[in-house]
Design an enzyme around this catalytic site. Structure first.
Site, PDB file in Angstrom:
ATOM      1  N   ASP A  73       0.812  -1.222   0.000  1.00 21.91           N
ATOM      2  CA  ASP A  73       0.000   0.000   0.000  1.00 21.91           C
ATOM      3  C   ASP A  73       0.842   1.269   0.000  1.00 21.91           C
ATOM      4  OD1 ASP A  73      -2.428  -1.402  -0.036  1.00 21.91           O
ATOM      5  OD2 ASP A  73      -2.376  -1.659   2.140  1.00 21.91           O
TER       6      ASP A  73
ATOM      7  N   PHE B 100      -9.664  -4.512  -4.608  1.00 21.93           N
ATOM      8  CA  PHE B 100     -10.539  -3.396  -4.979  1.00 21.93           C
ATOM      9  C   PHE B 100     -11.898  -3.485  -4.280  1.00 21.93           C
ATOM     10  CE2 PHE B 100      -8.105  -2.789  -9.244  1.00 21.93           C
ATOM     11  CZ  PHE B 100      -7.060  -2.216  -8.544  1.00 21.93           C
ATOM     12  N   LYS B 101     -12.053  -4.478  -3.419  1.00 25.67           N
ATOM     13  CA  LYS B 101     -13.293  -4.616  -2.625  1.00 25.67           C
ATOM     14  C   LYS B 101     -14.519  -4.217  -3.455  1.00 25.67           C
ATOM     15  CE  LYS B 101     -11.044  -4.071   1.839  1.00 25.67           C
ATOM     16  NZ  LYS B 101      -9.672  -3.746   1.412  1.00 25.67           N
TER      17      LYS B 101
ATOM     18  N   ALA C  28     -17.925  -3.733  -5.022  1.00 32.11           N
ATOM     19  CA  ALA C  28     -19.223  -3.745  -4.323  1.00 32.11           C
ATOM     20  C   ALA C  28     -20.259  -2.938  -5.093  1.00 32.11           C
ATOM     21  CB  ALA C  28     -19.059  -3.183  -2.909  1.00 32.11           C
TER      22      ALA C  28
ATOM     23  N   VAL D 271      -2.565  -8.595  10.445  1.00 31.24           N
ATOM     24  CA  VAL D 271      -1.362  -9.023  11.168  1.00 31.24           C
ATOM     25  C   VAL D 271      -0.383  -7.849  11.249  1.00 31.24           C
ATOM     26  CG1 VAL D 271       0.690 -10.502  11.000  1.00 31.24           C
ATOM     27  CG2 VAL D 271      -1.591 -11.446  10.564  1.00 31.24           C
ATOM     28  N   GLY D 272       0.217  -7.670  12.406  1.00 31.80           N
ATOM     29  CA  GLY D 272       1.198  -6.585  12.561  1.00 31.80           C
ATOM     30  C   GLY D 272       0.559  -5.357  13.177  1.00 31.80           C
TER      31      GLY D 272
ATOM     32  N   GLN E 211      -2.212  -3.828  12.961  1.00 29.93           N
ATOM     33  CA  GLN E 211      -3.588  -3.950  13.475  1.00 29.93           C
ATOM     34  C   GLN E 211      -3.708  -4.887  14.679  1.00 29.93           C
ATOM     35  OE1 GLN E 211      -6.913  -4.122  10.603  1.00 29.93           O
ATOM     36  NE2 GLN E 211      -5.391  -3.938   8.967  1.00 29.93           N
TER      37      GLN E 211
ATOM     38  N   GLY F  41       1.006  -5.651   5.700  1.00 25.56           N
ATOM     39  CA  GLY F  41       1.379  -4.441   4.982  1.00 25.56           C
ATOM     40  C   GLY F  41       2.366  -3.591   5.741  1.00 25.56           C
ATOM     41  N   ARG F  42       1.843  -2.642   6.523  1.00 29.39           N
ATOM     42  CA  ARG F  42       2.687  -1.611   7.115  1.00 29.39           C
ATOM     43  C   ARG F  42       3.856  -2.138   7.926  1.00 29.39           C
ATOM     44  NH1 ARG F  42      -2.334   1.389   9.695  1.00 29.39           N
ATOM     45  NH2 ARG F  42      -3.030  -0.770   9.538  1.00 29.39           N
TER      46      ARG F  42
HETATM   47  O1  3DU Z   1      -2.738  -3.270   8.343  1.00 26.22           O
HETATM   48  P1  3DU Z   1      -1.729  -3.551   7.270  1.00 26.22           P
HETATM   49  O2  3DU Z   1      -0.863  -2.385   6.915  1.00 26.22           O
HETATM   50  O3  3DU Z   1      -0.948  -4.810   7.554  1.00 26.22           O
HETATM   51  O4  3DU Z   1      -2.523  -3.823   5.896  1.00 26.22           O
HETATM   52  C1  3DU Z   1      -3.629  -4.663   5.782  1.00 26.22           C
HETATM   53  C2  3DU Z   1      -4.098  -4.670   4.368  1.00 26.22           C
HETATM   54  O5  3DU Z   1      -5.250  -5.478   4.237  1.00 26.22           O
HETATM   55  C3  3DU Z   1      -4.496  -3.311   3.813  1.00 26.22           C
HETATM   56  O6  3DU Z   1      -4.220  -3.339   2.420  1.00 26.22           O
HETATM   57  C4  3DU Z   1      -5.975  -3.242   4.045  1.00 26.22           C
HETATM   58  O7  3DU Z   1      -6.608  -2.399   3.109  1.00 26.22           O
HETATM   59  C5  3DU Z   1      -6.374  -4.687   3.816  1.00 26.22           C
HETATM   60  N1  3DU Z   1      -7.548  -5.153   4.535  1.00 26.22           N
HETATM   61  C6  3DU Z   1      -7.643  -5.043   5.875  1.00 26.22           C
HETATM   62  O8  3DU Z   1      -6.737  -4.527   6.534  1.00 26.22           O
HETATM   63  C7  3DU Z   1      -8.782  -5.545   6.528  1.00 26.22           C
HETATM   64  C8  3DU Z   1      -9.755  -6.148   5.842  1.00 26.22           C
HETATM   65  O9  3DU Z   1     -10.786  -6.666   6.480  1.00 26.22           O
HETATM   66  C9  3DU Z   1      -9.630  -6.262   4.473  1.00 26.22           C
HETATM   67  C10 3DU Z   1      -8.509  -5.754   3.852  1.00 26.22           C
END
Ligand code: 3DU
Length: 216
Positions: free
Chosen positions: A12, A63-64, A66, A174-175, A177, A194-195
């Site tokens: 992202d 792209f979810k 909907a 994961v991470g 969140q 991701g992050r």
């Molecule tokens: O929190 P992170 O940076 O590890 O990224 C999680 C990714 O997964 C991010 O692209 C977000 O848009 C996607 N995602 C969710 O975090 C939660 C969901 O329920 C669906 C998608």
């Protein structure tokens, strides 16, 4: 879908150079990445094609989707024709919308992932009450790939029970969140991260640590 080391990188970032720098540091351990609106809207959909040409990775387009069936079909067709291997679609829009995506993806020999419940706290209000029904709808439509939250293991387990052991579940959260890869992989087939990888000082080392934590 098979996912190397059971980790999917959520890429992202918002610039191609940065995306390529992260990919250069991580693709030794990864063969699947997830690209969403942040990178695609910043760089244009050709970024999907570029990454496919320059790296040996599968791309899941997050792209979810909907919308109504006719519009969903166009979104899925265009995204997959840009080179994405799979696309994530929302389930709450219902059977006709979801089926349009499934049929289009199948006609292109590609895949969809059905999003059941989301990982953020706000999803508890509207999505949680219907997520098991969404998963059940997916089963009835013959969908085999799902997205379910790593931050809510009780929900992830319930969704696994609905979709069955043969379904393929990928799990974000994961991470940063709060979820852990090892716990998540009790119920999911791959963890989306991701992050905590792309913002770390060494994405490569962070990824190595996550992979070791799964084995340990
Ligand atoms: O929190 P992170 O940076 O590890 O990224 C999680 C990714 O997964 C991010 O692209 C977000 O848009 C996607 N995602 C969710 O975090 C939660 C969901 O329920 C669906 C998608």
């Amino acid at each position: 879908m098979k996912v190397k080391n059971q980790i999917i990188l959520a890429l992202d970032v918002e610039e191609k150079d940065e995306a390529y720098s992260i990919l250069d540091q991580t693709t030794e351990y990864l063969d699947t990445i997830k690209i969403g609106y942040p990178l695609t809207l910043a760089e244009g959909p050709s970024i999907i094609q570029s990454i496919k040409e320059d790296y040996d990775v599968n791309i899941i387009a997050d792209f979810k989707v909907a919308d109504i069936d006719a519009t969903n079909e166009k979104i899925v067709k265009t995204t997959l024709n840009w080179g994405a291997d799979a696309i994530i679609i929302h389930g709450f829009v219902g059977e006709d919308s979801v089926l349009a995506c499934k049929n289009m993806a199948e006609s292109l020999n590609k895949e969809i992932f059905l999003l059941t419940e989301m990982s953020h706290p706000g999803a508890d209000k509207f999505l949680k009450p219907v997520s098991l029904d969404i998963a059940q709808m997916g089963v009835e439509l013959g969908i085999t790939n799902y997205v379910a939250p790593a931050t809510k293991l009780d929900r992830l387990e319930k969704i696994r029970n609905v979709v069955g052991d043969d379904a393929f579940i990928i799990s974000p959260g994961v991470g940063v969140q709060g979820g852990t890869a090892k716990d998540t992989l009790q119920y999911a087939d791959a963890a989306i991260i991701g992050r905590s990888i792309y913002n770390s000082e060494s994405p490569k080392e962070t990824l190595e640590n996550v992979i070791n934590s799964i084995k340990g």
